[in-house]
Motif scaffolding. Sequence first.
Motif, short mmCIF file in Angstrom:
data_model
loop_
_atom_site.label_atom_id
_atom_site.label_comp_id
_atom_site.label_asym_id
_atom_site.label_seq_id
_atom_site.Cartn_x
_atom_site.Cartn_y
_atom_site.Cartn_z
N GLY A 188 0.95 8.60 -9.21
CA GLY A 188 0.53 7.58 -10.17
C GLY A 188 1.70 6.84 -10.77
O GLY A 188 1.65 5.62 -10.94
N GLU A 189 2.77 7.57 -11.09
CA GLU A 189 3.96 6.93 -11.65
C GLU A 189 4.64 6.03 -10.63
O GLU A 189 5.14 4.95 -10.96
N GLN A 190 4.63 6.44 -9.37
CA GLN A 190 5.19 5.59 -8.32
C GLN A 190 4.39 4.30 -8.18
O GLN A 190 4.96 3.22 -7.95
N GLN A 191 3.07 4.39 -8.32
CA GLN A 191 2.25 3.18 -8.24
C GLN A 191 2.53 2.26 -9.41
O GLN A 191 2.63 1.03 -9.24
N GLN B 212 0.83 -1.20 0.00
CA GLN B 212 0.00 0.00 0.00
C GLN B 212 0.87 1.26 0.00
O GLN B 212 0.53 2.27 -0.62
N GLU B 213 2.02 1.20 0.66
CA GLU B 213 2.89 2.38 0.77
C GLU B 213 3.84 2.50 -0.43
O GLU B 213 4.66 3.40 -0.47
N ARG B 214 3.77 1.56 -1.37
CA ARG B 214 4.57 1.51 -2.60
C ARG B 214 6.02 1.15 -2.33
O ARG B 214 6.59 0.30 -2.99
N GLU B 215 6.69 1.86 -1.39
CA GLU B 215 8.02 1.49 -0.91
C GLU B 215 9.05 1.40 -2.04
O GLU B 215 9.90 0.52 -2.04
N GLU C 94 11.74 -4.75 -21.01
CA GLU C 94 10.93 -4.50 -22.20
C GLU C 94 9.47 -4.83 -21.96
O GLU C 94 8.57 -4.11 -22.41
N GLN C 95 9.22 -5.92 -21.23
CA GLN C 95 7.84 -6.31 -20.96
C GLN C 95 7.13 -5.30 -20.06
O GLN C 95 6.00 -4.89 -20.33
N VAL C 96 7.80 -4.89 -18.97
CA VAL C 96 7.12 -3.97 -18.05
C VAL C 96 6.97 -2.58 -18.68
O VAL C 96 5.99 -1.87 -18.40
N TYR C 97 7.92 -2.19 -19.53
CA TYR C 97 7.77 -0.92 -20.23
C TYR C 97 6.62 -0.97 -21.24
O TYR C 97 5.97 0.05 -21.51
N GLU C 98 6.36 -2.14 -21.77
CA GLU C 98 5.21 -2.29 -22.67
C GLU C 98 3.91 -2.13 -21.90
O GLU C 98 2.95 -1.53 -22.40
N TRP C 99 3.86 -2.67 -20.69
CA TRP C 99 2.66 -2.52 -19.85
C TRP C 99 2.50 -1.09 -19.35
O TRP C 99 1.38 -0.60 -19.22
N PHE C 100 3.63 -0.44 -19.05
CA PHE C 100 3.61 0.91 -18.49
C PHE C 100 4.52 1.82 -19.32
O PHE C 100 5.66 2.11 -18.91
N PRO C 101 4.06 2.30 -20.47
CA PRO C 101 4.89 3.14 -21.34
C PRO C 101 5.41 4.40 -20.64
O PRO C 101 6.50 4.89 -20.98
N ARG C 102 4.65 4.91 -19.68
CA ARG C 102 5.10 6.12 -18.99
C ARG C 102 6.40 5.86 -18.23
O ARG C 102 7.25 6.76 -18.10
N LEU C 103 6.59 4.66 -17.71
CA LEU C 103 7.83 4.34 -17.01
C LEU C 103 9.02 4.32 -17.97
O LEU C 103 10.13 4.71 -17.60
N ASN D 257 14.54 8.99 -14.43
CA ASN D 257 14.14 9.80 -13.28
C ASN D 257 14.23 9.00 -11.99
O ASN D 257 13.94 7.81 -11.96
N LYS D 258 14.58 9.67 -10.91
CA LYS D 258 14.65 9.01 -9.61
C LYS D 258 13.24 8.83 -9.04
O LYS D 258 12.29 9.51 -9.43
N GLY D 259 13.15 7.91 -8.09
CA GLY D 259 11.85 7.59 -7.51
C GLY D 259 11.14 8.78 -6.91
O GLY D 259 9.92 8.89 -6.99
N ASN D 260 11.92 9.69 -6.29
CA ASN D 260 11.30 10.86 -5.65
C ASN D 260 10.95 11.96 -6.64
O ASN D 260 10.45 13.02 -6.24
N GLN D 261 11.20 11.73 -7.93
CA GLN D 261 10.84 12.69 -8.97
C GLN D 261 9.58 12.26 -9.71
O GLN D 261 9.18 12.93 -10.67
N LEU D 262 8.97 11.18 -9.27
CA LEU D 262 7.78 10.66 -9.94
C LEU D 262 6.52 11.15 -9.25
O LEU D 262 6.50 11.41 -8.04
#
Length: 234
Positions: free
Chosen positions: A135-138, A86-89, A112-121, A127-132
Amino acid sequence: MTEFLNLQHVTSGYGETVILDDVSLQIAKGECVALIGRNGMGKTTLLSTLMGHVPCRAGTITLGSQDVTHWAPWRRSRARLGLVPQEREIFPSLTVEENLTVARRADGFTLEQVYEWFPRLAQRRGNKGNQLSGGEQQMLAIARAMMGGPELLLLDEPLEGLAPVIVDIVMQALARIREAQGLTMILVEQQVMAALAFAPRAVVLVRGRIVYDGPSEALREDRATLDRLIGVHS
């Protein structure tokens, strides 16, 4: 369908407090289940018990043919349990790609697979995690869990705090993952109608006990029962 996850008379909690009380639940391989209920009814505790973060005081948990009741969390992860907390972590000082590669197993899913599922990533890979955004963190939390190649994916309120347009993106991606990979999923979600629309089967917890286990469609159409068990209209 082949039984994949089997909980028999499971009791767990924190300290002296019992949260899950004599829970029995069977989930078939490839099945998608919405686990819903009011706040404080034991939904997150059930996921934490499955992952081994909360000890099982009584009963048994079987994954496939293996009794994992007393396994450490790292062993359950190796047994292909994946958790989207829930906290994403996510790691704030690592880039998107570093967050993903640190979680990758040799036999897991690829970038490649996860980028296909989430093109925004893919667009934000440097970008670093704290720059997202939230929604992008989720998206990153879900993609990171997939890098471990889970066979059972546990999602703890993945839509919390997201704008409607991001909710649609996340749910569409989860639908593609489910259809393409045949994953077994347990979705805990406060957005009840979205969860019931996504998962064919619903399980409702009230005070740590299962009070409904059946088709999501029947529960979705029975607003009186939904309001009584969950307080959808309140």
